[in-house]
Enzyme design. Structure first.
Site, PDB file in Angstrom:
ATOM      1  N   ASP A   4     123.735  51.858  63.697  1.00 50.81           N
ATOM      2  CA  ASP A   4     123.176  52.730  62.706  1.00 50.81           C
ATOM      3  C   ASP A   4     122.385  51.925  61.895  1.00 50.81           C
ATOM      4  O   ASP A   4     121.721  52.588  60.904  1.00 50.81           O
ATOM      5  CB  ASP A   4     124.548  53.027  61.669  1.00 50.81           C
ATOM      6  CG  ASP A   4     125.142  54.004  61.902  1.00 50.81           C
ATOM      7  OD1 ASP A   4     124.379  55.091  62.141  1.00 50.81           O
ATOM      8  OD2 ASP A   4     126.275  54.342  61.836  1.00 50.81           O
TER       9      ASP A   4
HETATM   10  C1  BGC Z   1     126.994  49.818  58.250  1.00 49.23           C
HETATM   11  C2  BGC Z   1     127.290  50.562  59.831  1.00 49.23           C
HETATM   12  C3  BGC Z   1     127.745  51.923  59.410  1.00 49.23           C
HETATM   13  C4  BGC Z   1     126.694  52.701  58.585  1.00 49.23           C
HETATM   14  C5  BGC Z   1     127.156  54.151  58.257  1.00 49.23           C
HETATM   15  C6  BGC Z   1     126.160  50.797  57.344  1.00 49.23           C
HETATM   16  O1  BGC Z   1     125.976  50.203  56.190  1.00 49.23           O
HETATM   17  O2  BGC Z   1     126.545  48.631  58.444  1.00 49.23           O
HETATM   18  O3  BGC Z   1     128.164  49.819  60.361  1.00 49.23           O
HETATM   19  O4  BGC Z   1     127.736  52.591  60.615  1.00 49.23           O
HETATM   20  O5  BGC Z   1     126.558  52.018  57.326  1.00 49.23           O
HETATM   21  O6  BGC Z   1     126.719  54.785  57.236  1.00 49.23           O
HETATM   22  C1  NOJ Z   2     129.832  51.975  62.334  1.00 44.82           C
HETATM   23  C2  NOJ Z   2     129.941  53.290  62.238  1.00 44.82           C
HETATM   24  O1  NOJ Z   2     130.994  54.336  62.042  1.00 44.82           O
HETATM   25  C3  NOJ Z   2     129.269  53.771  63.951  1.00 44.82           C
HETATM   26  O2  NOJ Z   2     129.109  55.128  64.071  1.00 44.82           O
HETATM   27  C4  NOJ Z   2     128.319  52.879  64.188  1.00 44.82           C
HETATM   28  O3  NOJ Z   2     127.841  53.257  65.826  1.00 44.82           O
HETATM   29  C5  NOJ Z   2     128.650  51.445  64.095  1.00 44.82           C
HETATM   30  N1  NOJ Z   2     129.024  51.457  62.546  1.00 44.82           N
HETATM   31  C6  NOJ Z   2     127.260  50.458  64.434  1.00 44.82           C
HETATM   32  O4  NOJ Z   2     126.511  50.532  63.713  1.00 44.82           O
END
Ligand code: BGC
Ligand code: NOJ
Length: 808
Positions: free
Chosen positions: A483
């Protein structure tokens, strides 16, 4: 250092001190009503949706970190204490918190009074029970005042924490005998209320927070408890609570049970009132009637236990190592149930108001859940698919109550569509239910625009094919699985969301990860296409996968590992050409899982690079070296200090991909060694470093570039649970349902010499005995005593028992 121990027979983790390195929590509820509960009684409850139907209030990021919950206080002749230790924190002569499967028992003892509270949500009930068992362990009679207290939430948890000009003038309650009714907004559009009751006469109650605590009092010393009596306050606006006072007299040795119930009740819109302004209490009374004795609670507890006995008997292992067995047999599937139910909504790191059901997340959660309750997986798949957009792309999230796509986040995460294929393939492999592919499912919840579920998968697959960049690799869009890799975003304004900021037009950044995922999906997609008699589609998919593999080897191979992506300008991300972020874990795992480079040697090379560059004592880091400055062209990944989250932590979700990849090249020792580094039962001994629960995976463990290397964050709600379950059960132990049969292909470490697995699948029972002589090569199987060729065991008829022996 440990702060408790596993009780394998009871399937509990027994915490023996309140001073754990962080609140260690558990979940109550398996179906619709849920609660979070920490080992010192903190937490909160909700009905289905943690944001829209919050029953009790909880303040995140508090000081101390975990205060607020369903508490019981004792005033023993002026000595005020709480059997859960918090919030009074008076020293206890004995403390123990046992987290079990969907229940928790907290015991505290002080001055000859032992109080053991069992918290559970009975199956089929929209309520939780707090059974308080008081025992006089001393030699003299005891007379104490016992208080219950919890704080009601005004239903919408976001509003509850933000809109004070309105909500401090809203609260309404009723009290009837020992039952407190919380009915805020019931006078208008709500047709639900909460009850907080006890099965005994009370000597007082309070429903107004300020009256109970005092304006300047706190959880550690509520005025009413210190004074020894409640004031029978009726909340009117401000902050409603539910507190009971019960005066308890106990002879030496005497035991007394009190059953408290916190419940959620709905009335039909035309049956809301008993009389003008008075709520219809009939359904509440019926609910309370079901849990009005301690025996009824015992029965509910027994039912819950047998529910879990049955679910967990689907897959069992006896590996000779209790740390493996308790993970595989109990805690990992348990966490998978929780992730299935919660997605990423409510934990001690997710506030229950932020993220709804994730399209990508929920599809992956299915992978570890589908064998437990396939019918619920089926329902979930159809719900998720109904949020897919007509062009095959997907809303990134949807709301559980409305089941509609979430416009705030929108779409454009180009990996999302493929995860639907992975989820459906897992479900069909598990159940053989091909009929699901013919189900008529709307696009974007529009009943006028529908297609079969297979048509949804077709659009998923082709969405990737139709959205490719200059190298022929899939376009990344907003981001892919990672993400924080926001390659088209270019955000320069502080506070802007990387998830939703308008991308720069013409973005052609490409993802090698999505390419790997695509190639990984293709064979199962082709098999599903054949199942719906679309052989040309199947052939086309296989050809597309072969072509995509070639593109990956041409443009996604860096020499020693797979490249991660191409950015907006066509520069490589995750390449030796980069100054930072030279190598990423995701494409190494997924491309090898997809079979890319396995025969031509790139796979082993990539995995060796992972071992050399990304591996640590605490697991495999997401990338190396981490970004030390903000990179406009990369986005959120470079916002984290080195070693945290996506910027080079051990992001546990992606570790099992490497484990699976290692089994694809026959290296069971390495696969298992990686698993042991992140599996909580193996980290239990270093709980003072890891800090989070030793019975569930965490999303991340700080990487070697962080000052707090080895420290975990974000436990419970993470795709780590499902993928590790897949890695250990389907690839290391090697028992995997496929469309045509049960694949039995263990890839074991040398230290596991004899393994027994039982697996229930499609109604038959498989008993698998593996003798691991470290021979390498293909395992040799015998089914019911007859040697077979290969490792695919045909499914037996429902009701049959199939004996399988494996030599490897
Ligand atoms: C996080 C990710 C997460 C995303 C979701 C980010 O701030 O680092 O792990 O999936 O937010 O919105
Ligand atoms: C958490 C999110 O829930 C997931 O969708 C994503 O793949 C991982 N973070 C990695 O960024």
């Amino acid at each position: 250092m440990r702060f408790g121990h596993f009780s394998d027979a009871a399937r509990e983790y027994v915490i023996t001190t309140p001073r754990t390195p962080y609140p260690w929590i558990n979940y109550l509820g398996t179906e619709e009503y849920f609660g979070l509960i920490s080992h010192t009684g903190g937490g909160y409850s909700f009905y289905r949706d943690a944001r829209m139907r919050r029953l009790t209030r909880y303040r995140y990021n508090n000081v101390p970190t975990d205060v607020g919950g369903r508490y019981f206080y004792v005033n023993d002749d002026g000595d005020v204490w709480t059997p859960s230790w918090a919030p009074v924190q008076a020293e206890l002569d004995h403390f123990e918190a046992r987290h079990g499967l969907s229940y928790t028992v907290i015991t505290g003892e002080r001055n000859g009074l032992r109080i053991e509270t069992l918290y559970l949500v009975p199956l089929g009930a929209t309520a939780e029970i707090h059974r308080v068992r008081l025992t006089n362990t001393g030699a003299t009679a005891k007379g104490v005042k016992l208080f219950s207290v919890l704080e009601f939430n005004l239903w919408n948890a976001l509003d509850d924490q933000t809109n004070y000009q309105r909500n401090l003038s809203l609260a309404e309650v009723e009290v009837d005998g020992s039952t407190i009714y919380h009915k805020t907004e019931y006078r208008e559009r709500r047709n639900h209320y909460a009850v907080h009751a006890v099965n005994a006469p009370i000597s007082g109650y309070d429903t107004d927070r300020e009256t109970f605590f005092g304006l300047y009092g706190g959880w550690n010393a509520p005025d009413a408890v210190v004074a020894g009596h409640c004031h029978n306050s009726i909340a009117s606006g401000w902050s409603p609570i539910g507190a009971h006072q019960i005066d308890v007299a106990l002879a030496p040795g005497e035991v007394r049970d009190l059953v408290f119930v916190l419940g959620y009740v709905e009335n039909e819109p035309d049956a809301k009132w008993e009389s003008p302004g008075v709520v219809n209490k009939a359904p509440a009374r019926a609910l309370l009637q079901r849990f009005s004795t301690s025996e009824q609670v015992d029965a509910a507890m027994a039912e819950l236990r047998s529910y879990w006995d049955d679910l967990l008997s689907t897959f069992t292992v006896d590996s000779g190592d209790p740390r493996v067995d308790r993970m595989v047999n109990v805690w990992n599937p348990y966490q998978c149930m929780v992730t299935f139910n919660m997605s990423r909504s409510a934990s001690y790191f997710e506030t229950g108001i932020g993220r709804g059901m994730g399209f990508r997340d929920s599809n992956q959660d299915l992978l570890g859940f589908v064998h437990l309750v396939p019918d619920r997986a089926r329902e979930r798949i159809l719900d998720i698919a109904a949020t897919q957009l007509p062009d095959g792309s997907a809303y990134h999230q949807y709301q559980l109550l409305t089941k509609r796509g979430n416009h705030d986040i929108g779409s454009g995460f180009n990996d999302d569509p493929l995860w639907l294929i992975e989820g459906v393939a897992a479900y069909v492999s598990e159940t053989g239910d091909l009929a699901i592919l013919d189900e008529d499912v709307p696009f974007d919840n529009d009943p006028e625009d529908t297609g079969t579920l297979f048509e949804h998968l077709r659009r998923s697959f082709h969405h990737v094919l139709h959205n490719r960049g200059p190298h022929g690799l899939p376009l990344i869009g907003r981001a892919d699985w990672n993400d924080c890799l926001n390659l088209n975003c270019f955000s320069e304004t502080s506070g802007e969301s990387f998830q939703t900021t308008e991308n720069l037009a013409g973005g052609s950044a490409e993802s090698v990860f999505i390419a790997g995922l695509f190639v990984h999906c293709a064979p199962v997609y082709a098999a599903l296409a054949e199942a719906v008699r679309a052989p040309e589609e199947a052939d086309g998919a296989r050809r597309a996968a072969a072509a995509m593999s070639a593109v990956v080897l041409d443009h996604g191979w860096d020499g020693d590992w797979f490249v991660r992506a191409y950015d907006y300008f066509g520069n490589k991300v995750g390449s030796s050409e980069c100054d930072e972020g030279k190598i990423y874990i995701e494409p190494q795992g997924f491309c090898v899982m997809a079979g890319i480079g396995v025969e031509s040697g790139e796979a082993v090379r990539a995995l060796d690079s992972v071992g050399k560059i990304l591996d640590t004592d605490h697991g495999i880091m997401l990338l190396q070296p981490p970004y030390t400055t903000y990179h406009l062209e990369l986005g959120e990944i470079s916002t984290y200090p080195p070693g945290y989250k996506e910027n080079g932590s051990i992001f546990c979700h992606s570790n099992p991909w490497v484990m699976i990849a290692e089994t694809m090249v026959g290296r069971g020792d390495r696969a298992f060694a990686y698993w042991k580094k992140i599996a909580p039962t193996f980290r239990e001994e270093i709980s003072e470093v890891h800090r989070l629960e030793p019975y569930v995976y965490a999303q991340m463990i700080a990487g070697k570039d962080a000052p707090r290397h080895g420290e975990a964050k974000n436990s419970w709600l993470t795709g780590t649970a499902a993928w590790n379950f897949v890695a250990i059960t389907q690839h290391i132990l090697g028992v995997k349902p496929e469309m045509e049969g049960l694949r039995v292909q263990p890839c074991l470490p040398a230290e596991m010499t004899k393994v027994e697995v039982t697996r229930r699948c499609r109604g038959a029972q498989y008993r698998i005995t593996v003798a691991n002589r470290g021979e390498g090569g293909s395992p040799r199987l015998a089914v019911d005593g007859q040697p077979i060729n290969g490792t695919l065991v045909p499914y037996g008829p429902a009701g049959s028992i199939v004996e399988i022996t494996v030599d490897c």
